[in-house]
Design a protein around this motif. Sequence first.
Motif, PDB file in Angstrom:
ATOM      1  N   GLN A 331      -1.247  13.212   1.749  1.00 28.51           N
ATOM      2  CA  GLN A 331      -2.660  12.869   1.880  1.00 28.51           C
ATOM      3  C   GLN A 331      -3.185  12.120   0.664  1.00 28.51           C
ATOM      4  O   GLN A 331      -4.291  11.612   0.698  1.00 28.51           O
ATOM      5  CB  GLN A 331      -3.499  14.133   2.075  1.00 28.51           C
ATOM      6  CG  GLN A 331      -3.293  14.807   3.424  1.00 28.51           C
ATOM      7  CD  GLN A 331      -4.140  16.059   3.535  1.00 28.51           C
ATOM      8  OE1 GLN A 331      -4.190  16.876   2.604  1.00 28.51           O
ATOM      9  NE2 GLN A 331      -4.815  16.224   4.657  1.00 28.51           N
ATOM     10  N   GLU A 332      -2.435  12.044  -0.399  1.00 29.88           N
ATOM     11  CA  GLU A 332      -2.889  11.425  -1.637  1.00 29.88           C
ATOM     12  C   GLU A 332      -1.921  10.333  -2.067  1.00 29.88           C
ATOM     13  O   GLU A 332      -0.707  10.527  -2.057  1.00 29.88           O
ATOM     14  CB  GLU A 332      -2.996  12.478  -2.744  1.00 29.88           C
ATOM     15  CG  GLU A 332      -3.384  11.913  -4.095  1.00 29.88           C
ATOM     16  CD  GLU A 332      -3.356  12.966  -5.195  1.00 29.88           C
ATOM     17  OE1 GLU A 332      -3.141  12.593  -6.361  1.00 29.88           O
ATOM     18  OE2 GLU A 332      -3.533  14.154  -4.869  1.00 29.88           O
ATOM     19  N   ILE A 333      -2.476   9.175  -2.426  1.00 26.19           N
ATOM     20  CA  ILE A 333      -1.661   8.097  -2.956  1.00 26.19           C
ATOM     21  C   ILE A 333      -2.341   7.513  -4.184  1.00 26.19           C
ATOM     22  O   ILE A 333      -3.558   7.626  -4.357  1.00 26.19           O
ATOM     23  CB  ILE A 333      -1.439   6.984  -1.911  1.00 26.19           C
ATOM     24  CG1 ILE A 333      -2.772   6.341  -1.499  1.00 26.19           C
ATOM     25  CG2 ILE A 333      -0.670   7.503  -0.702  1.00 26.19           C
ATOM     26  CD1 ILE A 333      -2.603   5.109  -0.632  1.00 26.19           C
ATOM     27  N   SER A 334      -1.562   6.884  -5.037  1.00 27.89           N
ATOM     28  CA  SER A 334      -2.105   6.185  -6.196  1.00 27.89           C
ATOM     29  C   SER A 334      -2.419   4.751  -5.799  1.00 27.89           C
ATOM     30  O   SER A 334      -1.608   4.078  -5.146  1.00 27.89           O
ATOM     31  CB  SER A 334      -1.092   6.203  -7.345  1.00 27.89           C
ATOM     32  OG  SER A 334      -1.577   5.467  -8.450  1.00 27.89           O
ATOM     33  N   VAL A 335      -3.610   4.276  -6.166  1.00 30.09           N
ATOM     34  CA  VAL A 335      -4.020   2.917  -5.796  1.00 30.09           C
ATOM     35  C   VAL A 335      -4.494   2.150  -7.021  1.00 30.09           C
ATOM     36  O   VAL A 335      -5.042   2.720  -7.970  1.00 30.09           O
ATOM     37  CB  VAL A 335      -5.147   2.926  -4.735  1.00 30.09           C
ATOM     38  CG1 VAL A 335      -4.640   3.465  -3.417  1.00 30.09           C
ATOM     39  CG2 VAL A 335      -6.367   3.716  -5.219  1.00 30.09           C
ATOM     40  N   ASP A 336      -4.250   0.843  -6.990  1.00 29.47           N
ATOM     41  CA  ASP A 336      -4.853  -0.081  -7.954  1.00 29.47           C
ATOM     42  C   ASP A 336      -6.163  -0.564  -7.359  1.00 29.47           C
ATOM     43  O   ASP A 336      -6.259  -0.782  -6.136  1.00 29.47           O
ATOM     44  CB  ASP A 336      -3.937  -1.267  -8.213  1.00 29.47           C
ATOM     45  CG  ASP A 336      -2.623  -0.856  -8.851  1.00 29.47           C
ATOM     46  OD1 ASP A 336      -2.623   0.128  -9.614  1.00 29.47           O
ATOM     47  OD2 ASP A 336      -1.605  -1.519  -8.590  1.00 29.47           O
ATOM     48  N   ALA A 337      -7.166  -0.761  -8.194  1.00 28.93           N
ATOM     49  CA  ALA A 337      -8.501  -1.097  -7.690  1.00 28.93           C
ATOM     50  C   ALA A 337      -9.128  -2.222  -8.501  1.00 28.93           C
ATOM     51  O   ALA A 337      -8.910  -2.339  -9.712  1.00 28.93           O
ATOM     52  CB  ALA A 337      -9.410   0.128  -7.733  1.00 28.93           C
ATOM     53  N   ILE A 338      -9.887  -3.063  -7.794  1.00 29.00           N
ATOM     54  CA  ILE A 338     -10.720  -4.084  -8.429  1.00 29.00           C
ATOM     55  C   ILE A 338     -12.156  -3.830  -7.995  1.00 29.00           C
ATOM     56  O   ILE A 338     -12.473  -3.885  -6.799  1.00 29.00           O
ATOM     57  CB  ILE A 338     -10.298  -5.507  -8.018  1.00 29.00           C
ATOM     58  CG1 ILE A 338      -8.818  -5.747  -8.294  1.00 29.00           C
ATOM     59  CG2 ILE A 338     -11.147  -6.540  -8.765  1.00 29.00           C
ATOM     60  CD1 ILE A 338      -8.325  -7.101  -7.791  1.00 29.00           C
ATOM     61  N   PHE A 339     -13.027  -3.533  -8.956  1.00 29.05           N
ATOM     62  CA  PHE A 339     -14.443  -3.295  -8.693  1.00 29.05           C
ATOM     63  C   PHE A 339     -15.244  -4.536  -9.114  1.00 29.05           C
ATOM     64  O   PHE A 339     -14.975  -5.130 -10.163  1.00 29.05           O
ATOM     65  CB  PHE A 339     -14.970  -2.103  -9.493  1.00 29.05           C
ATOM     66  CG  PHE A 339     -14.331  -0.782  -9.171  1.00 29.05           C
ATOM     67  CD1 PHE A 339     -14.948   0.117  -8.306  1.00 29.05           C
ATOM     68  CD2 PHE A 339     -13.124  -0.411  -9.750  1.00 29.05           C
ATOM     69  CE1 PHE A 339     -14.377   1.342  -8.024  1.00 29.05           C
ATOM     70  CE2 PHE A 339     -12.542   0.817  -9.471  1.00 29.05           C
ATOM     71  CZ  PHE A 339     -13.164   1.688  -8.602  1.00 29.05           C
ATOM     72  N   SER A 340     -16.245  -4.908  -8.322  1.00 32.46           N
ATOM     73  CA  SER A 340     -17.177  -5.960  -8.728  1.00 32.46           C
ATOM     74  C   SER A 340     -18.543  -5.667  -8.122  1.00 32.46           C
ATOM     75  O   SER A 340     -18.650  -5.235  -6.976  1.00 32.46           O
ATOM     76  CB  SER A 340     -16.679  -7.349  -8.289  1.00 32.46           C
ATOM     77  OG  SER A 340     -16.459  -7.401  -6.901  1.00 32.46           O
TER      78      SER A 340
END
Length: 356
Positions: A331-340
């Motif tokens: 149920q849990e994964i590591s993600v890369d994120a881009i916030f703007s």
Amino acid sequence: MESETPRVSFITIVDFSEDARWLFLTESVSDLLGFEPRELIGRPALELVHPDEFSQVKQMHYDTIREDKAAALAYFRLKHKDPFKGYILCAVARTVVHNVLVGSVSFATPGGKALQNTSTAQEVEVVTPSAKNFELRRWGDPSPMTSSPSTPDLTSPAACPSTDMDTSGSSSSRSRGKKPAIISFNPLPPQSPRSALILDRFSIHCTVLYCSNDLLLSTTRVLGRSFFDFVTSRTEHSVRSWIDVIKSWGVNDRGQPSDGGFVFGKFGLLLAGRDSRGENEQDTPLSRRRLGDARINSRMPSSSRSASHSSSGTSSRSRPPSSMSLSTSDQEISVDAIFSGHSDGILLVLRPTPKV
């Protein structure tokens, strides 16, 4: 004219077609370009590009898709609906998200805001000649000075051996030297498994207002709920701090919500979700939350709109059972994120963290 142009930023989605047709726009497009979103949906985005810059922007559209780019920024002119206002110099950000291009369009003005945008983007390309002052050079970019006759030209192909390193952060002058002679949109290369969310920037819970696909999170599960329901408790503090930064950056010189560069991070994503709100915690004032919902949901597909309104209208039904608070390995994964940050919301692009 420039002083009268609103310093706003709208979120947009275009398709992979050669015309880059509009699929989604937020309401601030009417403030910046004079069009209502419904007037542009389904129409080619490239038809608004200045004729002198059309071929280069079309090539850039193809290169963005072909190279699977993210957080790329370009400066070029777009036509205003009012003929007397002519063309507006805009900063256009774009990221490939599965089978669409997701990004934003904002008014380009020199100063701290422009420096913030260019210094955090992965790539900056200036198309409009008069906008060269927006270009930012980084360490490792080719020198703008002519090489001395007594020294070899280290920027030439003969002096620089080719490498397989990722040059997504390189300057526009380097990327323009490798354009293919023929633009071909079929077939397209495989794209990274990315998803895009639009969050309500006027709510402390950052309610999810839009989800581009079901690759990472179920659209029906996530719409109308707090974004933090899908962030692991151990990484929630970091994610909140990143969003606070984006909100503080995303304010223009008139104190209005606008764009403010990119923030990159990595966190734990809960696929099933949890209840991140305390029982006694109060949301932001209803009027502000409704304003944020209205500016996004007015352009959502009807199925997404109804899911969002039904979820936000009945908080008890939108929250998962307590058993979902306990995440398991699947149920849990590591993600890369881009916030703007933008005038109508926070744009968030996610992808699974590549395994090393």
